[in-house]
Write a protein that holds these residues in place. Structure first.
Motif, PDB file in Angstrom:
ATOM      1  N   LEU A  13       0.809  -1.226   0.000  1.00 27.59           N
ATOM      2  CA  LEU A  13       0.000   0.000   0.000  1.00 27.59           C
ATOM      3  C   LEU A  13       0.843   1.278   0.000  1.00 27.59           C
ATOM      4  CD1 LEU A  13      -2.765  -1.066   2.570  1.00 27.59           C
ATOM      5  CD2 LEU A  13      -2.833  -1.179   0.072  1.00 27.59           C
ATOM      6  N   HIS A  14       2.091   1.192   0.419  1.00 22.76           N
ATOM      7  CA  HIS A  14       3.016   2.333   0.431  1.00 22.76           C
ATOM      8  C   HIS A  14       2.466   3.517   1.230  1.00 22.76           C
ATOM      9  CE1 HIS A  14       5.342   0.256  -2.632  1.00 22.76           C
ATOM     10  NE2 HIS A  14       4.253   0.124  -3.362  1.00 22.76           N
ATOM     11  N   ILE A  15       1.883   3.235   2.393  1.00 21.92           N
ATOM     12  CA  ILE A  15       1.324   4.329   3.199  1.00 21.92           C
ATOM     13  C   ILE A  15       2.055   4.522   4.523  1.00 21.92           C
ATOM     14  CG2 ILE A  15      -0.980   4.156   2.181  1.00 21.92           C
ATOM     15  CD1 ILE A  15      -1.861   2.532   4.568  1.00 21.92           C
ATOM     16  N   LEU A  16       2.870   3.544   4.935  1.00 21.43           N
ATOM     17  CA  LEU A  16       3.600   3.663   6.192  1.00 21.43           C
ATOM     18  C   LEU A  16       5.052   3.247   5.990  1.00 21.43           C
ATOM     19  CD1 LEU A  16       0.991   2.150   8.699  1.00 21.43           C
ATOM     20  CD2 LEU A  16       1.610   4.562   8.470  1.00 21.43           C
ATOM     21  N   PRO A  17       5.984   3.909   6.675  1.00 23.46           N
ATOM     22  CA  PRO A  17       7.399   3.521   6.573  1.00 23.46           C
ATOM     23  C   PRO A  17       7.653   2.178   7.242  1.00 23.46           C
ATOM     24  CG  PRO A  17       7.120   5.218   8.235  1.00 23.46           C
ATOM     25  CD  PRO A  17       5.791   5.069   7.567  1.00 23.46           C
ATOM     26  N   SER A  18       8.659   1.486   6.743  1.00 26.13           N
ATOM     27  CA  SER A  18       8.939   0.137   7.239  1.00 26.13           C
ATOM     28  C   SER A  18      10.027   0.086   8.301  1.00 26.13           C
ATOM     29  CB  SER A  18       9.349  -0.768   6.068  1.00 26.13           C
ATOM     30  OG  SER A  18      10.530  -0.271   5.450  1.00 26.13           O
TER      31      SER A  18
END
Length: 339
Positions: free
Chosen positions: A159-164
């Motif tokens: 989803l590319h909405i939160l940093p990992s």
């Protein structure tokens, strides 16, 4: 109460002494020689002998332990083999990251766990109860590293909405201050950095809180069910009090005693460093630092981390017992009263 507190404080001494003995002899006796690891495989025998002499590793083992214990009592936990800085300074620089994550995780776990536990108790044997218990079972059963990886795959990779990973974007990292980024960014009025810090906290906080939330949910449900069957609850219902008032003001308040104990113990374990969570999310706390130092045979740091964890956990146990006795004056410690 005072007599009990003093007794518990005295009991802490042999516990911490036992911890120092165990961790010291594991790292100094059972572990391999750190000299080749630190200096490299091409180091000469003379260089390794000189290095051992510098760190006192060629002294008798009992003398090494006495020196370590005396220094630890004075607040000196030794010096890192790699950074050549005091271990206490290394831990002080990384503990705020662990504490910030642990506090956020226990807040989320407590709110969600208590809410789910109350819902499960009030709706016993119904859909809400079964759903809450399934969630609790998942939280207890799923390994932390696995749930963390799944969350990274979903919210970061897909989803590319939160940093990992990490605590904050490097360009927005607050300098100076307390090391607690939430507090530091609020104090400086840097709300852009605050938003970035909170976003980085989401995944590790959720991952770390799952297990504690499951334990708190189960304990809250069990305690609420016991309280709801008490005579004074039936009396309150017979008087015509609203169901919500009975459940919250009467049942939940009295059911919180064992739940508060569990929350305190869970916080103690989280403050000790979440090794797997910090490693999965590259969180720069004492947990990840301990793992890195074990792999590098940096034994003074490992000893310092274990001792710090033991102190935190023992202190939290003592604090929970004191709070428990304060919340419930009926609890008596020590010798039974005569008559």
């Amino acid at each position: 109460m005072l007599k009990y507190i003093l007794k518990r404080i005295l009991m802490v001494i042999p516990v911490l002494l036992g911890v120092t003995i165990i961790i010291f002899f594991i790292t100094r006796v059972l572990a391999s020689d750190p000299a080749p690891v630190v200096l490299g495989e091409h180091a000469t025998a003379e260089a390794m002998a000189a290095w051992r002499a510098d760190y006192g590793l060629d002294d008798p083992i009992w003398m090494q332990y006495v020196n370590f214990l005396v220094s630890a009592i004075q607040g000196d936990l030794g010096t890192s083999y790699y950074t050549h800085t005091p271990v206490a300074s290394e831990l002080a620089a990384r503990f705020p990251a662990t504490a910030e994550l642990a506090l956020c995780a226990i807040i989320v776990a407590s709110i969600c766990g208590i809410a789910l536990g109350v819902l499960a108790a009030v709706k016993k044997n119904k859909l809400a109860d079964n759903a809450s218990m399934v969630l609790a079972l998942i939280g207890v059963s799923m390994p932390v590293f696995w749930s963390g990886i799944l969350l990274i795959l979903l919210f970061s990779a897909t989803l590319h909405i939160l940093p990992s990973s990490g605590r904050v974007t490097p360009l927005l990292q607050p300098t100076g201050g307390t090391g607690f980024f939430i507090f530091d960014t609020i104090a400086k009025g840097d709300f852009e950095a605050l938003g970035d810090v909170l976003v980085h906290l989401v995944l590790p906080t959720v991952t770390l809180s799952l297990y504690s939330m499951a334990i708190i949910t189960r304990m809250t449900r069990s305690s609420m069910l016991e309280t709801l069957n008490a005579d004074y609850i039936r009396t309150a219902r017979a008087k015509g009090l609203a169901k919500r008032s009975v459940n919250v003001k009467h049942a939940l308040r009295n059911a919180m005693l064992p739940v508060s104990t569990v929350i305190g113990l869970q916080l103690g374990s989280l403050l000790g460093g979440a090794l797997l969570t910090e490693t999965v999310f590259a969180w720069p706390g004492i947990g990840k630092f301990a793992v890195d130092c074990v792999l590098k045979s940096d034994f003074p740091v490992v000893q310092g981390v274990v001792l710090l964890v033991a102190v935190i956990f023992v202190f939290m146990n003592l604090l929970v017992d004191i709070i428990y006795a304060w919340l419930d004056p009926r609890i008596k410690y020590g010798a039974k009263e005569e008559g």
